[in-house]
Design a protein around this motif. Structure first.
Motif, PDB file in Angstrom:
ATOM      1  N   GLY A   1      -6.227   5.593  -3.973  1.00 41.15           N
ATOM      2  CA  GLY A   1      -6.646   5.077  -5.273  1.00 41.15           C
ATOM      3  C   GLY A   1      -5.855   5.577  -6.461  1.00 41.15           C
ATOM      4  N   ILE A   2      -4.630   6.066  -6.246  1.00 40.37           N
ATOM      5  CA  ILE A   2      -3.894   6.598  -7.394  1.00 40.37           C
ATOM      6  C   ILE A   2      -2.529   5.952  -7.625  1.00 40.37           C
ATOM      7  N   CYS A   3      -2.045   5.171  -6.674  1.00 36.95           N
ATOM      8  CA  CYS A   3      -0.689   4.651  -6.878  1.00 36.95           C
ATOM      9  C   CYS A   3      -0.679   3.243  -7.448  1.00 36.95           C
ATOM     10  N   GLY A   4      -1.713   2.498  -7.193  1.00 33.43           N
ATOM     11  CA  GLY A   4      -1.819   1.174  -7.794  1.00 33.43           C
ATOM     12  C   GLY A   4      -1.062   0.064  -7.090  1.00 33.43           C
TER      13      GLY A   4
ATOM     14  N   HIS B   1       0.873  -1.179   0.000  1.00 33.80           N
ATOM     15  CA  HIS B   1       0.000   0.000   0.000  1.00 33.80           C
ATOM     16  C   HIS B   1       0.901   1.218   0.000  1.00 33.80           C
TER      17      HIS B   1
ATOM     18  N   CYS C   1      -1.907  -1.389  -4.046  1.00 37.64           N
ATOM     19  CA  CYS C   1      -2.667  -2.205  -3.087  1.00 37.64           C
ATOM     20  C   CYS C   1      -3.304  -3.429  -3.742  1.00 37.64           C
TER      21      CYS C   1
HETATM   22  S1  FES Z   1      -2.750   2.249  -1.983  1.00 37.74           S
HETATM   23 FE1  FES Z   1      -2.466   3.538  -3.731  1.00 37.74          FE
HETATM   24  S2  FES Z   1      -4.036   2.869  -5.034  1.00 37.74           S
HETATM   25 FE2  FES Z   1      -4.460   1.740  -3.251  1.00 37.74          FE
END
Ligand code: FES
Ligand code: HEM
Ligand code: SF4
Lengths: 249, 256
Positions: free
Chosen positions: B66-69, B61, B71
């Motif tokens: 929702g932007i790093c991809g 994580h 998780c």
């Molecule tokens: S932790 Fe970055 S997209 Fe879910």
């Protein structure tokens, strides 16, 4: 590596081969169906037998048929190789797998469906194609007879009675069942395969993709159903009514 | 603001350390707040494990928005869980029923080997990007915004493809473990922009070759990727890549 070899061995190139050979087979099926529907004419096989004779003697059709054998083999072998490579790429299976929304069963089972079609082709070709080409005619004991037909221009043409062979085969319940199951298999193969071939070619646009989809769905139901109609009607002893005499070519 | 709570069982894949071959372990969690994110649920579980002197569950994580991809995990048979267009970090416990057993597995693909528990090695994606997912420009002064014109709908298309966060859910969802959606999103994004068009013919060949080299599967156009992608990247991009690839191989001198 040569650019051409690289193209044909790349993942995209191998799918391109699947798509082009698949579309070729889709076209062939239409021609094949047209010829076979003559089996349903109520003429004791005259139109069909003369058509079958033309198909085995016409040199252009002979050359085309070698192309067809090659493309079927290429499609089947390449398809099974792709299936195997994908299996290796996948590795460990999930303990829980939920079907992703919007995906079809057919698209997940193309190799299985293709294999059903392949097994069918073996039986089908053995039964009719091999008999027509390589067995001796006439052979009264095996039900292979020759019939003399008077053509419209008054000449006499002697043809193998392939119709009689078909009639005999389609009186066997197990053969009819094999044909029905195979046509269902083919229908599902094309339910996904038809539109998939266009996506593989990169032909995807909101202008025409809905149309391709629609044609694909109609084709994948209608064409196998019409093929299946032949063994069903033969088994039930039915033919087209007399006013309907279908001539192909 | 006392929210609702649920009791759940989490059945997690454990691999490495105590579990050399990998196996599932089931943990009971009581009074899980439904406003918790899925990753916060794991934080709570890990605190419990640490207090019992057990190894916490390893999961990746970073941004948690929702932007790093990073998780990555498969929850009850779906990459990033049951919520459409949502990463695991943006998934909340209100998506689960009281008393549920939630099965959590790592992304499965030969090209994504498991490092530990739910953590997989996605450097195969990095290799695909390194092969061509860039543009060659000298950095310097910032350009004037209107120096390179682009039509609005074209720029929107490019942006839609550019929202791919490289999470790998498409590979995880694909029955063939193909990386087509990811690769095509990158090819498509760059080929659509004027700055990226310059190298697009070489790029598409290079990225596809690398994708093949990494051992990903081939595309059967099943479209499970599109259904499970947290950014809802469209398989139209795959058709575009197929076109670009053919045009490049057949119509240019470029080699990737
Ligand atoms: S932790 Fe970055 S997209 Fe879910
Ligand atoms: C006359 C019969 C057949 C027709 C008309 C046909 C047609 C097609 C078409 C149009 C596709 C889609 C191609 C694409 O996705 O780009 C396809 C895919 C496929 N076919 Fe066939 N096919 C036939 C027979 C077979 C046979 C005998 C096999 C043997 C196993 C087979 C195996 C496959 C496989 C495995 C695929 C999926 C490839 C993939 O996308 O991964 N097919 N077929
Ligand atoms: S295409 Fe979607 S699923 Fe695949 S890496 Fe990009 S964001 Fe993730």
């Amino acid at each position: 590596m040569n650019w051409f070899v690289r193209l044909l061995t790349s993942s995209l190139g191998r799918k391109l081969i699947m798509s082009l050979t698949g579309l070729f087979l889709i076209t062939f099926l239409l021609v094949h169906l047209g010829g076979n529907l003559q089996l349903l004419n109520n003429d004791e096989g005259k139109s069909f037998n003369l058509y079958a004779k033309m198909m085995t003697t016409n040199p252009i059709i002979k050359i085309t048929s070698y192309g067809l054998y090659f493309f079927i083999l290429l499609h089947a072998v390449q398809g099974l190789l792709i299936w195997n490579k994908n299996r290796v790429a996948t590795g460990t299976k999930y303990a829980v797998k939920k079907k992703s929304p919007g995906t079809t069963w057919a698209s997940n089972n193309m190799a299985l469906l293709g294999t059903i079609v392949l097994v069918f082709l073996g039986i089908h070709m053995g039964d009719f194609w091999f008999a027509m080409k390589y067995q001796t005619w006439p052979d009264a004991e095996a039900g292979r007879e020759l019939i003399k037909y008077t053509l419209d221009d008054g000449t006499i043409s002697e043809a193998k009675n392939l119709y009689g062979k078909v009639n005999w085969s389609f009186s066997q319940a197990w053969i009819v069942i094999v044909y029905l199951v195979s046509m269902i298999g083919l229908g599902f193969h094309l339910w996904h395969g038809f539109e998939s071939a266009f996506q593989t070619l990169g032909l995807n646009h909101k202008k025409y993709t809905p149309f391709i989809r629609l044609v694909g769905k109609i084709y994948s139901v209608l064409i196998p159903a019409l093929f299946a109609l032949i063994p069903i009607m033969y088994f039930l002893g039915m033919r087209f009514p007399d006013w309907l005499v279908f001539h192909f070519i | 603001m006392a929210g609702k709570t649920i009791n759940i069982k989490v059945k997690v894949w454990r691999q490495g350390g105590k579990y050399p071959k990998g196996q599932f372990e089931t943990y009971d969690l009581k009074d899980v707040g439904t406003d918790m994110s899925f990753l916060e649920m794991f934080d709570v579980l890990n605190e419990q494990l640490v207090s019992k002197k057990e190894m916490p569950v390893a999961f990746e994580h970073d941004c948690r928005e929702g932007i790093c991809g990073t998780c990555s995990m498969v929850i009850d048979g779906q990459p990033h869980g049951p919520m459409k267009g949502t990463t695991t970090c943006q998934l909340h416990m209100r998506s689960f029923k009281d008393g549920a057993t939630i099965t959590v597995e790592p992304f499965r693909a030969k090209s994504f080997p498991v490092i530990r528990d739910l953590v997989v090695d996605r450097s195969s994606f990095d290799a695909i990007i390194q092969a061509g997912g860039y543009i060659s420009v000298n950095t310097g002064q910032a350009q004037d915004a209107n120096a390179i014109p682009i039509e609005k709908d074209t720029s929107e298309k490019a942006f839609d493809a550019a929202t791919c966060i490289g999470c790998g859910a498409c590979v995880a969802a694909c029955p063939n473990s193909a990386a087509m959606l990811f690769t095509s999103a990158k090819v498509s994004h760059l080929a659509t922009m004027p700055q990226g068009k310059v190298e697009s013919q070489k790029r598409v060949q290079a990225m596809v070759n690398q994708m093949d080299k990494e051992g990903f599967g081939m595309c059967s156009n099943i479209k499970a990727c599109e259904a499970e992608c947290p950014k809802e990247i469209s398989t139209d991009n795959i058709a575009l890549m197929n076109r670009e690839y053919l045009a490049s191989v057949l119509g240019s001198d470029k080699e990737g």
